[in-house]
Design an enzyme around this catalytic site. Sequence first.
Site, short mmCIF file in Angstrom:
data_model
loop_
_atom_site.label_atom_id
_atom_site.label_comp_id
_atom_site.label_asym_id
_atom_site.label_seq_id
_atom_site.Cartn_x
_atom_site.Cartn_y
_atom_site.Cartn_z
CG ASP A 1 -4.03 -1.97 0.96
OD1 ASP A 1 -2.98 -2.52 1.29
OD2 ASP A 1 -4.36 -0.83 1.35
CB SER B 1 -0.96 -0.04 1.19
OG SER B 1 -2.00 0.89 1.05
#
Length: 305
Positions: free
Chosen positions: A158, A44
Amino acid sequence: MPEQRTRTVSLVLGSGGARGLAHIGVIRELEARGYEIRAIAGSSMGALVGGIHGLGELKTYADWVEGLSQADVIGLLDWSFSGGGMIRGHKLMRKLEDLVGDRDIEDLPISYTAVAVDIHRGKEIWMTDGSLFDAIRASIAIPAIFAPHRYRGRALVDGGLLNPVPVAPTLRTLTDLTVVVDVNGPAPKAALDEDENGGEDEDEDKSGVLRRMLGYVESLGMNGTAAAESLALSEVLMRSLETMQAALTRHHLAVFRPDLVVSIPKNTCMFHEFHRAGRVIELGREIARARLDELEENDGPGTPY
């Protein structure tokens, strides 16, 4: 006296939204002390900061993000009511590419891995070649906030969903130290100090402009009415993810036992508060400085590496 050489580092940068800006401060402190970063793996926001560092453009990015107001952050978001997320992410990625350029991962001067999750197969994906920003876009796709990213026929989200601190990808590179930056660390009693002006940012009230906008967009997507006075769905989701990621982080750190963990408190800022960049970056550097002081003191003067 044995000849000393530069310490080499494998750097693991964790997920955590705007708290991931603390990674910039950690990198600055490592470099100021003469450490050589040879490998980076990130999930991320860790993938984003690590990738831009690999490009050699971290100062350019830091200067830009430190100048953002909350209105600027809102202006970078392209809202959506379809596609699996409230934000498409195209506008943000175009801005970042215009700012620092793109390059294939295999052409970077350091080993780099961005981690994402195949949402259909429930499988962790390591991205080590191809377009850097294609990999970053996949890794930052927070479920329900950013739309999943189509990558080589897969729908990716993510990387923090399964691996918030991806140590394993860095094991391919032989270095002196493995340093993990966890931005979902335990929260002290107080978050960052109040702004020096004694309260709120000029473009922010106490409830948070962007937080309320996320709630409003969610409500339009569900029933066309404004959100009720309660936690927005996005906030519930983020707090749930943070709780899950904290548990996963503890597990990964126990398994891999890195040489140093730099822990950034989870109440440093909310996931969307990129307008606090300057303070978060400096906090990252301060905490890294303290942890490196401890490490170097324990090693003793003149320790060869």
